[in-house]
Each structure stands twice: as structure tokens, then as C-alpha cells.
Design a protein around this motif. Structure first.
Motif, short mmCIF file in Angstrom:
data_model
loop_
_atom_site.label_atom_id
_atom_site.label_comp_id
_atom_site.label_asym_id
_atom_site.label_seq_id
_atom_site.Cartn_x
_atom_site.Cartn_y
_atom_site.Cartn_z
N LEU A 183 40.46 4.36 30.68
CA LEU A 183 39.99 2.98 30.65
C LEU A 183 40.69 2.20 29.54
O LEU A 183 41.17 1.08 29.77
N THR A 184 40.78 2.78 28.38
CA THR A 184 41.46 2.12 27.26
C THR A 184 42.91 1.82 27.59
O THR A 184 43.41 0.72 27.33
N LYS A 185 43.59 2.79 28.19
CA LYS A 185 45.00 2.60 28.55
C LYS A 185 45.15 1.52 29.61
O LYS A 185 46.04 0.66 29.51
N SER A 186 44.31 1.53 30.62
CA SER A 186 44.39 0.51 31.68
C SER A 186 44.14 -0.88 31.13
O SER A 186 44.82 -1.84 31.50
N LEU A 187 43.15 -1.00 30.25
CA LEU A 187 42.87 -2.31 29.65
C LEU A 187 44.03 -2.80 28.79
O LEU A 187 44.39 -3.97 28.83
N ILE A 211 45.86 -4.07 40.76
CA ILE A 211 45.62 -2.63 40.86
C ILE A 211 44.96 -2.11 39.58
O ILE A 211 44.00 -1.33 39.63
N LEU A 212 45.46 -2.54 38.45
CA LEU A 212 44.88 -2.09 37.18
C LEU A 212 43.46 -2.62 37.01
O LEU A 212 42.59 -1.92 36.49
N ASP A 213 43.22 -3.85 37.44
CA ASP A 213 41.86 -4.41 37.36
C ASP A 213 40.90 -3.61 38.21
O ASP A 213 39.75 -3.34 37.82
N GLN A 214 41.34 -3.19 39.39
CA GLN A 214 40.50 -2.34 40.25
C GLN A 214 40.25 -0.99 39.58
O GLN A 214 39.15 -0.45 39.66
N ASP A 215 41.29 -0.46 38.94
CA ASP A 215 41.15 0.81 38.23
C ASP A 215 40.13 0.69 37.11
O ASP A 215 39.31 1.59 36.91
N VAL A 216 40.16 -0.41 36.38
CA VAL A 216 39.21 -0.63 35.29
C VAL A 216 37.78 -0.66 35.84
O VAL A 216 36.89 0.01 35.31
N THR A 217 37.58 -1.39 36.91
CA THR A 217 36.25 -1.49 37.51
C THR A 217 35.76 -0.12 37.99
O THR A 217 34.61 0.26 37.73
N THR A 218 36.62 0.60 38.66
CA THR A 218 36.26 1.92 39.17
C THR A 218 35.98 2.89 38.03
O THR A 218 34.99 3.65 38.07
N THR A 219 36.80 2.87 37.02
CA THR A 219 36.62 3.77 35.88
C THR A 219 35.33 3.47 35.14
O THR A 219 34.62 4.38 34.72
#
Length: 79
Positions: free
Chosen positions: A25-29, A43-51
Motif C-alpha cells: 500500500l505504501t509503495k502504491s501510494l 490501475i494503481l488507484d484500484q490497487d490502493v482501494t483493493t489493498t
């Protein structure tokens, strides 16, 4: 057979997964702030939400083992 909660070794494994998810999460943000491509940012925003959802689910499981308090949960989700 009755549900007796989570075994100690399972609690440790959940903690390891939670730690990994927090790092992801930290890395994606951090990366999402550096990206200019809108598709990749999406894609990264979706990853943040999912994580974030995965972290909430892991915390719920860990609460069954009495390893976390509400204060700890708040600190994890706030960061």
C-alpha cells in the motif's frame, strides 16, 4: 467441534501478510504520485482501494486472535 479462534501460528502468518500488504500500500501510494499516465494511475488507484480492503479483512481476522486493538487498527488504516 466448536470454533476456538485462530491458532497462534495462524496469527503470526496473518501478521506477516498484513505487514506485506502495508508495504504494498505504501509503495502504491508513493508511486501513484509520480505517475503521469492516466491508465497506469487508474490501475494503481484500484490497487490502493483493493489493498485497503484486504488490510481491513486481515485486521478483522487478527482481532479474532486478540493480537490487535482498535487503536492499532486505526493507526494502520490512517497511514
Amino acid at each position: 467441534m466448536t470454533n476456538q479462534g485462530i491458532a497462534p501460528h495462524e496469527s503470526i502468518e496473518l501478521h506477516e501478510i498484513l505487514t506485506f500488504k502495508n508495504i504494498c500500500l505504501t509503495k502504491s501510494l508513493a508511486m501513484s504520485k509520480l505517475i503521469s499516465d492516466s491508465e497506469l494511475k487508474s490501475i494503481l488507484d484500484q490497487d490502493v482501494t483493493t489493498t485497503q480492503q484486504h488490510i481491513r479483512e486481515l485486521i478483522a481476522l487478527m482481532e479474532q486472535s486478540a493480537l490487535l486493538t482498535n487503536k492499532t487498527e486505526h493507526n494502520i488504516l490512517k497511514s
